[in-house]
Each structure stands twice: as C-alpha cells, then as structure tokens.
Design an enzyme around this catalytic site. Structure first.
Site, PDB file in Angstrom:
ATOM      1  N   HIS A 101       0.837  -1.207   0.000  1.00  0.00           N
ATOM      2  CA  HIS A 101       0.000   0.000   0.000  1.00  0.00           C
ATOM      3  C   HIS A 101       0.875   1.261   0.000  1.00  0.00           C
ATOM      4  O   HIS A 101       0.559   2.250  -0.662  1.00  0.00           O
ATOM      5  CB  HIS A 101      -0.950   0.020   1.209  1.00  0.00           C
ATOM      6  CG  HIS A 101      -1.781  -1.225   1.312  1.00  0.00           C
ATOM      7  ND1 HIS A 101      -2.391  -1.615   2.473  1.00  0.00           N
ATOM      8  CD2 HIS A 101      -2.096  -2.181   0.383  1.00  0.00           C
ATOM      9  CE1 HIS A 101      -3.039  -2.751   2.257  1.00  0.00           C
ATOM     10  NE2 HIS A 101      -2.867  -3.116   1.008  1.00  0.00           N
TER      11      HIS A 101
ATOM     12  N   HIS B  51      -9.328  -2.374  -4.457  1.00  0.00           N
ATOM     13  CA  HIS B  51      -8.177  -2.637  -3.593  1.00  0.00           C
ATOM     14  C   HIS B  51      -7.200  -3.609  -4.246  1.00  0.00           C
ATOM     15  O   HIS B  51      -5.985  -3.485  -4.077  1.00  0.00           O
ATOM     16  CB  HIS B  51      -8.592  -3.153  -2.209  1.00  0.00           C
ATOM     17  CG  HIS B  51      -7.400  -3.272  -1.319  1.00  0.00           C
ATOM     18  ND1 HIS B  51      -6.864  -2.179  -0.670  1.00  0.00           N
ATOM     19  CD2 HIS B  51      -6.582  -4.311  -1.045  1.00  0.00           C
ATOM     20  CE1 HIS B  51      -5.768  -2.561  -0.026  1.00  0.00           C
ATOM     21  NE2 HIS B  51      -5.575  -3.852  -0.239  1.00  0.00           N
TER      22      HIS B  51
ATOM     23  N   ASP C 277      -3.228  -2.998  -4.723  1.00  0.00           N
ATOM     24  CA  ASP C 277      -2.163  -3.962  -4.426  1.00  0.00           C
ATOM     25  C   ASP C 277      -1.284  -4.192  -5.660  1.00  0.00           C
ATOM     26  O   ASP C 277      -0.061  -4.257  -5.564  1.00  0.00           O
ATOM     27  CB  ASP C 277      -2.755  -5.321  -4.016  1.00  0.00           C
ATOM     28  CG  ASP C 277      -3.258  -5.340  -2.577  1.00  0.00           C
ATOM     29  OD1 ASP C 277      -2.876  -4.462  -1.785  1.00  0.00           O
ATOM     30  OD2 ASP C 277      -4.042  -6.269  -2.253  1.00  0.00           O
TER      31      ASP C 277
ATOM     32  N   HIS D 204      -0.176 -11.115  -4.659  1.00  0.00           N
ATOM     33  CA  HIS D 204       1.218 -10.661  -4.526  1.00  0.00           C
ATOM     34  C   HIS D 204       2.194 -11.597  -5.227  1.00  0.00           C
ATOM     35  O   HIS D 204       3.161 -11.161  -5.824  1.00  0.00           O
ATOM     36  CB  HIS D 204       1.578 -10.524  -3.054  1.00  0.00           C
ATOM     37  CG  HIS D 204       0.629  -9.632  -2.319  1.00  0.00           C
ATOM     38  ND1 HIS D 204       0.375  -8.336  -2.714  1.00  0.00           N
ATOM     39  CD2 HIS D 204      -0.146  -9.846  -1.229  1.00  0.00           C
ATOM     40  CE1 HIS D 204      -0.512  -7.800  -1.889  1.00  0.00           C
ATOM     41  NE2 HIS D 204      -0.850  -8.696  -0.987  1.00  0.00           N
TER      42      HIS D 204
END
Ligand code: ZN
Length: 275
Positions: A74, A228, A232, A255
C-alpha cells in the site's frame, strides 16, 4: 505524467499499528538523491525491489540478510500515486503500519510534503512484448501500451462474487488510493490462530461475514474490493523500480503472481525499455 526522477520535499513521519504484530511502528521518510525507494531497518538497507521480495503469502515482504519488512504494497502504491520515484524510509518494526487499510494517509502525507524534481530520466518501464504469469486458474499479463491501463477481475464467495474493473487513467484514479484491504471472517479466525493479524479491526479492513459486509458504515465504493486489488497490483508492480507502461489484465491475481510477472519481464532485455 511525471518525466523525471523525484523525491519528497521534506522529512516527515507516520506512526500506526502493524496488521500482523498489532504493535506500533514509526516510519521516517527522507529525501533521496539515488534512484528508487529503499528501507532502512535494523541499520540495514533493503531496496523496495521485486528481486528482494522474500514472501508473498499474506502481503508483499522484502528482506535482506538481517531484516525483513512486510506489507509494503500500500505504501508503494502511495509512492506511485504521489509521483515519488526516490525515497529513503527508516522503519523501527517488522511491518508497514496498516493505517485505514488503504494507501490514503501515506499518499496524503507525501502530497503535503510536496515533490522535488531531479534532472534524471529512468522513470518508466515500457513493456515491449506480451508477458504473462500464471498459477492454476489465476493469471496476470501485460501487453505493450503507452500508458498504464489495468483491468482486474476477482472471484470470491458470495456476497462478493465476481467483480471486474478497468482503470484507463491509472495515475489519476483516486478511488483506488483509499480503497481498503478486506478479509473473510472465517479466514481471519484461522490466521489469528496462527498468531497473525493481531492488529486487524474494522478500523483497518473491510470484513466480509457470511452474507454481508460487517463494517457498520459498509463500503466506500461499490467496487471497493476490486479497487483494492488494483491498489495492491500497482504497489507490487512499482517494486519494478519504475512506473510501468502497458496494458495489464489480471484474473484472481495476488502478490505472488504480481511479483512473478516482474521477474518474467526482467528475465529478458527484449521485453522492456527504460526511459
Ligand atoms: Zn492490500
């Protein structure tokens, strides 16, 4: 669109609790002449770069021999949106503060500090060939384009379900910056039994219950959760050390795949150009 390397105009600090440790962490931001974002933890410098990413299971964690820092994504997205390419961040704990679960406070403090521009180029990573990363049914790919354009799809259990969002003008997509992290209550219980997410609360995450959002004020945007995931993705892709130019499309990415995509891009000099 920024053209040159930049840094912050003055020193500032941000304090907040870590999502996993539940403990207070303070970040001190310093202007930096050298290219890139880097952290100093335990007296040791860790570049915020994809090839220093050590763990991607619950957040993006970077590490060196003597220190590691979790949940950098973030903060990295905030640097992207604030147009900051070079910065040194001192940290006195093992993870970046979660704040409200979005990039908003980081971004706001950077914006307040202002940006100083250097004469140097080397800001953009332009993708020259299609590159893809896959894991089971999840994937992320990027094709050549002169701007950054992201189309994100997610597929979770109800009440989230399938959601898709395309952002064409990513640099000015302000609804992405303050979209919060989210979690499913049943997963939170399992993670907390493992001694993690001790700092998680309705103040720093959207909690999804059996058939509704638990937070009393609900969502900030109808598509806050897919927003969101875009946040990311922007943060993770900024660990390339550059602002990516390309058309990104992703389905159920996270991720791990975001990092794998960067490793694929950098695996051949034919895939990209820096300018
Ligand atoms: Zn996140």
């Amino acid at each position: 669109m920024i053209k040159r390397q930049t840094t912050i105009n003055r020193i500032f600090k941000i304090t907040g609790i870590g999502l996993h440790s539940g403990r207070n962490v303070t970040l001190e931001f310093l202007p930096r002449r050298e290219a890139g974002i880097a952290f100093i933890a335990n007296g040791c410098m860790i570049p915020a770069r994809y090839d220093h990413v050590a763990d991607t299971r619950l957040s993006t964690q970077i590490a060196s021999e003597n220190a590691s820092i979790s949940t950098i994504e973030h903060l990295m997205a905030a640097f992207y949106f604030a147009g900051v390419t070079n910065c040194l961040v001192y940290i006195d704990g093992p993870e970046i503060p979660i704040l409200d679960g979005s990039a908003w406070e980081f971004y706001h403090e950077m914006w307040r500090a202002g940006v100083y521009e250097f004469p140097d180029s080397g800001v953009y990573l332009k993708v020259l060939k299609p590159v893809e990363a896959r894991n089971n049914d999840a994937w992320i790919r990027v094709k050549p384009l002169n701007t950054l354009d992201i189309t994100m799809s997610i597929d979770f259990r109800e009440p989230v379900g399938k959601q898709k969002k395309r952002v064409t003008d990513v640099e000015n997509a302000f609804s992405i910056i303050n979209s919060r992290t989210f979690g499913f209550l049943e997963e939170l219980e399992a993670i907390q039994r493992a001694g993690l997410a001790k700092g998680a609360s309705l103040d720093n995450a959207v909690a999804i219950g059996e058939d509704s959002i638990v937070n009393p004020d609900g969502l900030r945007y109808k598509k806050e959760l897919v927003n969101h995931k875009i946040l990311d993705c922007i943060g993770d892709l900024y660990t390339s050390g550059y602002r990516l130019l390309g058309k990104v499309e992703a389905f159920k990415t996270g991720h791990y795949l975001n990092n794998l995509l960067l490793r694929e891009i950098f695996s051949s000099p034919d895939n990209y150009a820096i300018y």
